[in-house]
Design a protein around this motif. Structure first.
Motif, PDB file in Angstrom:
ATOM      1  N   LEU A 169       6.949  -4.694  -8.494  1.00 60.49           N
ATOM      2  CA  LEU A 169       5.947  -4.617  -7.566  1.00 60.49           C
ATOM      3  C   LEU A 169       6.269  -5.923  -6.581  1.00 60.49           C
TER       4      LEU A 169
ATOM      5  N   ARG B 114      15.792   6.083   5.752  1.00 61.61           N
ATOM      6  CA  ARG B 114      16.315   6.169   4.580  1.00 61.61           C
ATOM      7  C   ARG B 114      17.559   5.291   3.989  1.00 61.61           C
TER       8      ARG B 114
ATOM      9  N   LEU C  22      10.747   1.220  -2.261  1.00 60.17           N
ATOM     10  CA  LEU C  22       9.574   2.409  -2.346  1.00 60.17           C
ATOM     11  C   LEU C  22       8.230   2.008  -2.020  1.00 60.17           C
TER      12      LEU C  22
ATOM     13  N   GLY D  84      -4.028   5.989 -11.543  1.00 56.46           N
ATOM     14  CA  GLY D  84      -2.679   6.273 -11.668  1.00 56.46           C
ATOM     15  C   GLY D  84      -2.038   7.285 -10.854  1.00 56.46           C
ATOM     16  N   GLY D  85      -2.949   7.765  -9.914  1.00 52.86           N
ATOM     17  CA  GLY D  85      -2.358   9.024  -9.142  1.00 52.86           C
ATOM     18  C   GLY D  85      -1.636   8.412  -7.786  1.00 52.86           C
ATOM     19  N   TYR D  86      -0.200   7.813  -7.918  1.00 52.78           N
ATOM     20  CA  TYR D  86       0.370   7.169  -7.058  1.00 52.78           C
ATOM     21  C   TYR D  86       1.374   8.154  -6.402  1.00 52.78           C
TER      22      TYR D  86
ATOM     23  N   PHE E 129       0.718  -5.689  -2.916  1.00 54.84           N
ATOM     24  CA  PHE E 129       0.103  -4.383  -2.408  1.00 54.84           C
ATOM     25  C   PHE E 129      -1.099  -4.782  -1.826  1.00 54.84           C
TER      26      PHE E 129
ATOM     27  N   GLN F 128      13.521  -1.134  -6.449  1.00 56.84           N
ATOM     28  CA  GLN F 128      13.877  -0.374  -7.846  1.00 56.84           C
ATOM     29  C   GLN F 128      15.435  -0.636  -7.813  1.00 56.84           C
TER      30      GLN F 128
ATOM     31  N   LEU G  31      10.785  -0.303 -11.655  1.00 58.98           N
ATOM     32  CA  LEU G  31      10.139  -0.627 -10.676  1.00 58.98           C
ATOM     33  C   LEU G  31       9.414  -1.944 -10.621  1.00 58.98           C
TER      34      LEU G  31
ATOM     35  N   PHE H 194       1.333   0.098  -1.810  1.00 65.20           N
ATOM     36  CA  PHE H 194       2.242  -0.573  -2.625  1.00 65.20           C
ATOM     37  C   PHE H 194       3.771  -0.798  -2.170  1.00 65.20           C
TER      38      PHE H 194
ATOM     39  N   TYR I 151       7.286  -1.321  -3.781  1.00 66.44           N
ATOM     40  CA  TYR I 151       8.152  -1.799  -4.958  1.00 66.44           C
ATOM     41  C   TYR I 151       9.760  -1.896  -4.581  1.00 66.44           C
TER      42      TYR I 151
ATOM     43  N   PHE J 160       4.371   8.343  -4.094  1.00 69.03           N
ATOM     44  CA  PHE J 160       5.418   7.459  -3.482  1.00 69.03           C
ATOM     45  C   PHE J 160       6.239   8.232  -2.320  1.00 69.03           C
ATOM     46  N   GLY J 161       6.908   7.383  -1.341  1.00 69.54           N
ATOM     47  CA  GLY J 161       7.733   7.873  -0.546  1.00 69.54           C
ATOM     48  C   GLY J 161       9.194   8.078  -1.248  1.00 69.54           C
ATOM     49  N   SER J 162      10.122   8.403  -0.294  1.00 70.30           N
ATOM     50  CA  SER J 162      11.615   8.818  -0.577  1.00 70.30           C
ATOM     51  C   SER J 162      12.192   7.546  -0.795  1.00 70.30           C
TER      52      SER J 162
END
Lengths: 113, 113
Positions: free
Chosen positions: A45, A9, A90, A100-102, A48, A37, A43, A33, A35, A104-106
């Motif tokens: 890239l 984290r 990220l 588009g249905g990505y 990937f 931030q 975001l 992917f 990214y 993401f992790g935290s």
């Protein structure tokens, strides 16, 4: 529930260190992917991967590399960390690029001192 | 070059008000427009998405308005609540072919009681 898990984290590393950020997904997704931030920049890239052992550069690959030895795991490597790589990182995955249905992790908040 | 331009960068709205976030694009090949919502300490999550064959899509208090001729789309949050306080990203991609999402730079929404 589908998950993208980032191993750390928060991380604090010293300038010049080699840094590994790990990401694991449990959805059997082909695409993964990385990214970063940053405030005001959104975001961006970095890299990937659309298959095991395959990788493609994103918009800001300089200073980074990646590894994908297994379908579920995608690692981001900072070869020699620098202070301008202090950021939120990220990881995301999706089944079909372009749908588009990505998921993401935290995120991993990396500070390089 | 930013493929999707998003504004404003930050937005403060009173509870019960309407929050409006705008995005614009140039690439006429884009035909899928998702919005992602990111709470502090979390990764972005898909909120709502639209295809250009409709001019509006509504899910609860969240509505996407799409203007194909102007190449603009916007997110409207009706009856904004403090729990809506988050960063919102618009994105776009062509649905055909294996293409990545192009993200806007994000809007930080604060809803004050």
């Amino acid at each position: 529930d589908v998950k993208v898990t980032q191993s750390s984290r928060y991380l604090v590393k010293r300038t010049g260190e080699k840094v590994f950020l790990e990401c694991v997904q449990d959805m059997d997704h082909e695409n993964m992917f990385w990214y970063r931030q940053d405030p005001g920049l959104g975001l961006r890239l970095i890299y990937f991967s659309y298959d095991v052992k395959m990788k493609e550069k994103g918009d800001i690959p300089e200073g980074y590399s990646v590894s994908r030895e297994k379908k579920e795991r995608f690692s981001l490597i900072l070869e020699s960390a620098s202070t301008n790589q202090t950021s939120m990182y990220l990881c995301a995955s999706c089944r079909d690029r372009g749908r588009g249905g990505y998921t993401f992790g935290s995120g991993t908040r990396l500070t390089v001192v | 070059q930013q493929q999707v331009k998003q504004s404003p960068q930050s937005l403060i709205v009173q509870k019960g008000g309407i929050s409006i976030i705008n995005c614009a694009y140039e690439n006429t090949a884009f035909d899928y427009f998702p919005w992602y919502q990111q709470f502090p300490g979390k990764g972005p999550a898909l909120l709502i998405a639209i295809r250009p064959d409709v001019s509006e899509k509504k899910e609860g208090r969240f509505t996407i308005s799409f203007n194909k001729s102007a190449k603009q789309f916007s997110l409207h949050i009706m009856d904004s609540q403090p729990g809506d306080s988050a960063t919102y990203f618009c994105a776009a991609t062509p649905l055909t072919g294996a293409n990545n999402l192009f993200f806007g730079t994000g809007t930080r929404l604060t809803v004050i009681p």
